[in-house]
Design an enzyme around this catalytic site. Structure first.
Site, PDB file in Angstrom:
ATOM      1  NE  ARG A 105      -2.328   0.491   3.615  1.00 29.50           N
ATOM      2  CZ  ARG A 105      -3.042   0.864   4.793  1.00 29.50           C
ATOM      3  NH1 ARG A 105      -4.395   1.244   4.750  1.00 29.50           N
ATOM      4  NH2 ARG A 105      -2.711   0.998   5.988  1.00 29.50           N
ATOM      5  CB  THR A 162      -1.834   7.160  -3.198  1.00 31.40           C
ATOM      6  OG1 THR A 162      -1.059   5.929  -3.236  1.00 31.40           O
ATOM      7  CG2 THR A 162      -0.820   8.290  -3.833  1.00 31.40           C
ATOM      8  CG  ASP A 184       1.197  -3.602   9.603  1.00 31.84           C
ATOM      9  OD1 ASP A 184       1.440  -4.494   9.361  1.00 31.84           O
ATOM     10  OD2 ASP A 184       1.417  -2.592   8.951  1.00 31.84           O
ATOM     11  CG  ASP A 221       4.919  -4.353  11.197  1.00 28.82           C
ATOM     12  OD1 ASP A 221       5.403  -4.759  10.316  1.00 28.82           O
ATOM     13  OD2 ASP A 221       4.795  -2.906  11.311  1.00 28.82           O
TER      14      ASP A 221
HETATM   15  N1  URA Z   1      -3.385  -3.123   7.362  1.00 29.54           N
HETATM   16  C1  URA Z   1      -3.423  -3.679   8.620  1.00 29.54           C
HETATM   17  O1  URA Z   1      -2.531  -4.571   8.641  1.00 29.54           O
HETATM   18  N2  URA Z   1      -3.943  -3.369   9.515  1.00 29.54           N
HETATM   19  C2  URA Z   1      -5.043  -2.079   9.208  1.00 29.54           C
HETATM   20  O2  URA Z   1      -5.650  -1.901  10.157  1.00 29.54           O
HETATM   21  C3  URA Z   1      -5.234  -1.922   7.972  1.00 29.54           C
HETATM   22  C4  URA Z   1      -4.385  -2.300   6.849  1.00 29.54           C
END
Ligand code: URA
Length: 216
Positions: free
Chosen positions: A110, A114, A207, A210
């Site tokens: 991502r 943007t 995330d 992560d």
């Molecule tokens: N990607 C993720 O890992 N967590 C989110 O909250 C949004 C996108």
């Protein structure tokens, strides 16, 4: 399986075991190891639900006692396609359930400014007569999910050959997904409240990549 009247193609797997495990995953004090194990367990349970409608045929089998026409999964072969990198955390669970499935990969990140998906890798098995299970734990903006389905559809895969499997989704992302792919079924364990200004799902779990891989 629960549904939301706003999103006819979204199916929420509300099984108590899935919900219990998801709550542990949301807890910020849950370790990387436990987070990863829980994701695998949830995916296995969700995989059980989403494969419920796979068509069956019969095959003649000789038991020690007699010959019987026994049920086996018909024709179509399965492919599991994680969207890199967090999707890998889900493909493990699915492969435990269907060890003979082929595995494709779609690499999308991502763009931090943007929030649009940038593709860097596509590797897929042969497409004929296959059902594809795309997996990505988080459907936030919906852009990566839409892109991954586009990748398959641009190669001739039909809507009814694609199942999207997520863990947590935001309404904003599901809306985007349904506008682009109204006939592709999407499954998640929770439809959360909303996206924040950084496109993170709230309350979410942070995330996912992560937390699966122990990175920052
Ligand atoms: N990607 C993720 O890992 N967590 C989110 O909250 C949004 C996108």
């Amino acid at each position: 399986m629960k549904q939301d009247p706003r999103f006819p193609n979204l199916f929420i797997t509300d099984h108590p075991l899935i919900q219990h495990k998801l709550s542990h995953m949301r807890d910020k004090s849950t370790s990387t190891r436990t987070f990863r194990e829980l994701l695998k367990e949830i995916t296995l349970l969700m995989g059980y639900e989403i494969t419920r409608d796979l068509p069956l045929t019969t095959r003649e089998i000789e038991t020690p006692l007699m010959t019987v026409d026994a049920p086996v999964i018909a024709g179509k072969k399965l492919a599991v396609v994680p969207i890199l990198r967090a999707g890998i955390g889900m493909s493990d669970g699915l492969l435990n359930l269907v060890p003979s499935a082929r595995v494709g990969h779609i690499g999308v990140f991502r763009d931090p400014d943007t929030h649009q998906p940038v593709e860097y890798l596509v590797r897929l098995p042969d497409l004929v007569d296959r059902i594809f299970i795309l997996c990505d734990p988080m459907v936030a903006t919906g852009n990566s999910a839409v892109h991954a389905v586009d990748v398959l559809k641009n190669r001739g895969v039909g809507d009814d050959q694609i199942i999207f499997l997520a863990l947590v989704a935001a309404p904003e992302g599901i809306e985007v997904f349904q506008k682009s792919h109204p006939n592709v079924k999407i499954y998640c364990a929770s439809l959360d409240s909303h996206l924040n200004e950084h496109a993170y799902i709230v309350p979410g779990l942070g995330d996912a990549g992560d937390r699966i891989f122990g990175t920052k």
